[in-house]
Design an enzyme around this catalytic site. Structure first.
Site, PDB file in Angstrom:
ATOM      1  N   ASP A   1     -32.369 -78.080 -19.231  1.00 44.44           N
ATOM      2  CA  ASP A   1     -33.437 -77.443 -20.003  1.00 44.44           C
ATOM      3  C   ASP A   1     -34.485 -77.005 -18.992  1.00 44.44           C
ATOM      4  O   ASP A   1     -35.203 -77.821 -18.426  1.00 44.44           O
ATOM      5  CB  ASP A   1     -34.015 -78.451 -21.014  1.00 44.44           C
TER       6      ASP A   1
ATOM      7  N   ASP B   1     -40.048 -75.684 -32.487  1.00 45.48           N
ATOM      8  CA  ASP B   1     -40.222 -76.122 -31.096  1.00 45.48           C
ATOM      9  C   ASP B   1     -41.664 -75.874 -30.652  1.00 45.48           C
ATOM     10  O   ASP B   1     -42.057 -74.734 -30.379  1.00 45.48           O
ATOM     11  CB  ASP B   1     -39.229 -75.346 -30.206  1.00 45.48           C
TER      12      ASP B   1
ATOM     13  N   LYS C   1     -41.736 -69.552 -16.091  1.00 49.19           N
ATOM     14  CA  LYS C   1     -40.801 -69.054 -17.105  1.00 49.19           C
ATOM     15  C   LYS C   1     -41.362 -67.829 -17.837  1.00 49.19           C
ATOM     16  O   LYS C   1     -40.620 -66.957 -18.270  1.00 49.19           O
ATOM     17  CB  LYS C   1     -40.519 -70.174 -18.106  1.00 49.19           C
TER      18      LYS C   1
ATOM     19  N   GLU D   1     -31.922 -72.330 -26.783  1.00 50.49           N
ATOM     20  CA  GLU D   1     -32.538 -73.656 -26.944  1.00 50.49           C
ATOM     21  C   GLU D   1     -32.351 -74.231 -28.353  1.00 50.49           C
ATOM     22  O   GLU D   1     -31.970 -75.399 -28.484  1.00 50.49           O
ATOM     23  CB  GLU D   1     -34.013 -73.590 -26.538  1.00 50.49           C
TER      24      GLU D   1
END
Ligand code: ADP
Ligand code: MG
Length: 611
Positions: A15, A198, A77, A176
């Site tokens: 992850d 999330d 990211k 994800e």
């Protein structure tokens, strides 16, 4: 699920998060997280480049954010696979500098060297790889890496590049939310609708997945790229700074170290408060002490606006997925911030389902990636994961019209092949222009790549056969190949768009295509009619030099001239019927001519879509 552990497999699941990253693997007991050297399972996604070139990653790098902010990178990211224009606002928040010449690919200036976002991510991946290798006492050459469901081609490609730079073969990129669902073994229920909520450090994502015969499909995604635990930290920090100013008579906000220490203190208090009804924010700094009790009730009141901001995207996502709330069978909680009780109850209220919280929310994505890794290694069988393309993909054909090869929402991997031909006599090169979007005209779509197929055999227009093949692999990366069927010459590109799209832009493109569908279709038809007119006008012009032309009577030739002139007159009018009518008139006027001509070029030229 069959598990065969005779298959030697050190394929790990990773992850690669905005705030934290983790690596996991599968053993007989199920998926497990690999602990780092310091015993911590979470590796902060922070990379610092020291003046001597040494690279520091994780917790020690996070410490350096304070003393060397201009050479320490966090949240990289957000920059992956993006162009400079996409991230202008983002960059304002970062203390490090962007190197000149970053228009197409962003380069971060860290000390004497520049680094691309994939290179920085690779440092995090290398650290995770090393942690796993130390733990296993064996090499770890392969990995499955997770990406947000809304990541586009460029962002996925950049993530794959990061893996390669880190010396990892990336077997698959998994969404994800899909990974989180896998970690909970939801695939075992075979069919149903799953919502994955999330809330991490700096981002909020909501995804709705459809599970059919054990296969996951992303129906819709939504979220907020600047919403998460950081917002809560900032809120508490502001309050604590005010307290300190009042109690100490000192403005700590201009003292970098002081602020950082106080931030640490409020984060600790926030995280404890998820488990106890009251706790203290405590700071001892330069001989002074600050302490303040914070109770859950007050905390909940403070963060209610933040939690509420996640609900709008949830509702929109449900709507986009085309489901109703009561059709949602399972809700999965992901991200460290979902440990907050208020978040849990808000989600439960909205979806009217008890969400899954049995696994650690900050580990669940990595655990699912490990399950997927085991599937790919052959240790776990009978599972297949599928995703869909968010936007249609096609190429430009004559008249600036898009010919779609792969339609939006196709499950990937996907492939499509179509034949095209040339539009001009003796054409040697064909430009292949790859576009993405829902609209009918190239000008309204997004350009992904252009390349030339060179040195094809010169032939009359419409005679060449060019096969164009689109292939999207399981990671969502597009490969385009064009092949001259006669010579076998081919050219192929992996499409790496120079910059990415946000999910809002994707949504906007889809929205526009729906709104403008009718108008687009009409315009497309007119353009296609003009292309047809071009073809026949060129053919007639050429035929005037042919013997057959001189065999016609004067009347027949006059009829052709008249039809040509009338077609030219309406050519630029936006009147489809009129153009088609005049084309038909010219066709009739030239019918005898065409028949007489041995050469079939005139008619032949009318066949095939021209590139
Ligand atoms: P990301 O996916 O963005 O990399 P994570 O899922 O690891 O991030 O979430 C990190 C966030 O979760 C941080 O803001 C952290 O403070 C928060 N967090 C972690 N544990 C708790 C907790 N017990 N209570 C509240 N927030 C928490
Ligand atoms: Mg995450």
């Amino acid at each position: 699920m069959e598990i065969d552990f005779n298959v030697p497999a050190h394929i790990v699941g990773i992850d690669l998060g905005t705030t934290n990253s983790l690596v996991a693997f599968m053993d007989l007991t199920g998926p497990r997280i690999v602990p780092g050297a310091d015993g911590d399972k979470l590796v902060p996604s922070v990379v610092s480049v020291q003046p001597d070139g040494e690279i520091v990653v994780g917790n020690p790098a996070r410490e350096l954010l304070l003393t060397q902010p201009e050479r320490t990178v966090y949240s990289v990211k957000r920059l992956m696979g993006r162009g400079l224009q996409d991230v202008q606002d983002e960059l304002k928040l970062y203390p490090f500098h962007i190197a000149p010449g970053s228009e197409s690919v962003i380069h971060l200036q860290l000390g004497d060297r520049t680094y691309t976002p994939p290179e920085i991510s690779a440092c995090v991946l290398r650290q995770l790889k090393q942690n796993a290798e130390k733990y296993f006492g064996a090499e770890v050459p392969k990995a499955v890496i997770t990406v947000p469901a809304y990541f586009n081609d460029a962002q996925r490609q950049a993530t794959k590049d990061a893996g390669r730079i880190a010396g990892l073969e990336v077997l698959r990129l998994v969404n994800e939310p899909t990974a989180a669902s896998l970690a909970y073994g939801l695939d075992k229920r075979k069919n149903g609708i799953v919502a994955v909520y999330d809330l991490g450090g700096g981002t909020f994502d909501i995804s709705i997945l459809k599970l059919q015969d054990g296969i996951f499909e992303v129906l819709a995604t939504n979220g907020d790229t600047h919403l998460g635990g950081d917002d809560i930290d900032n809120l508490l920090l502001r309050i604590a700074l005010e307290d300190v100013a009042g109690e100490w008579g000192q403005d700590l906000s201009t003292d970098n170290e002081g602020v950082q220490r106080l931030r640490r203190a409020v984060i600790h208090a926030k995280e404890r408060l998820s488990f106890v009804p009251a706790t203290n924010i405590e700071l001892e700094y330069r001989g002074k002490k600050y302490q303040r009790e914070i109770r859950r009730e007050l905390f909940d009141k403070l963060i209610t606006p933040i939690v509420d901001r996640t609900l709008g995207p949830c509702r929109r996502c449900i709507q986009d997925a085309g489901v109703s709330v009561d059709q949602i069978d399972e809700v999965v909680m992901v991200g460290g911030s979902t440990r907050i009780p208020l978040v849990l109850s808000a989600v439960e209220n909205l979806f009217r389902v008890k969400p899954h919280t049995e696994l650690n929310p900050d580990e669940v994505v990595a655990l699912g990636a490990a399950v997927q890794a085991a599937i790919l290694s052959g240790a776990v069988q009978d599972k297949l994961l599928l995703d869909v393309t968010p936007l249609s993909l096609g190429i430009e054909t004559m008249g600036g019209v898009v010919s779609k090869l792969i339609h939006r929402n196709s499950t990937i991997p996907a492939s499509a092949t179509e034949n095209f031909t040339t539009g001009v006599d003796g054409q040697r090169n064909v430009l292949i222009h790859v576009v993405q979007g829902e609209r009918e005209l190239v000008k309204d779509c997004r350009s992904l790549a252009r390349f030339d197929l060179k040195d094809i055999d010169p032939m009359p227009a419409g005679m060449a056969r060019i096969e164009v093949r689109f292939l999207i692999d399981a990671n969502g990366i597009l490969n385009v190949t064009a092949r001259d069927q006669r010579t076998g010459k081919e050219h192929s590109v992996d499409v790496k768009p120079s910059y990415g799209l946000t999910d809002e832009q994707v949504e906007k493109m889809i929205q526009e295509s729906v709104e403008k569908a009718e108008q687009d279709f009409a315009e497309r038809q007119v353009r296609e009619a003009r292309v047809e007119a071009d073809t026949i006008l060129t053919a007639v012009e050429k035929a005037r030099r042919h013997d057959a032309y001189f065999e016609l009577t004067d009347d027949e030739r006059a009829a052709i001239d008249k039809a040509v002139n009338e077609l030219l007159l309406v050519y630029h009018a936006d009147n489809l019927d009129l153009i088609l009518q005049k084309i038909e008139q010219l066709n009739q006027a030239t019918q005898k001519l065409a028949e007489t001509m041995m050469n079939t070029a005139v008619r032949g030229a009318l066949k095939g879509t021209k590139i």
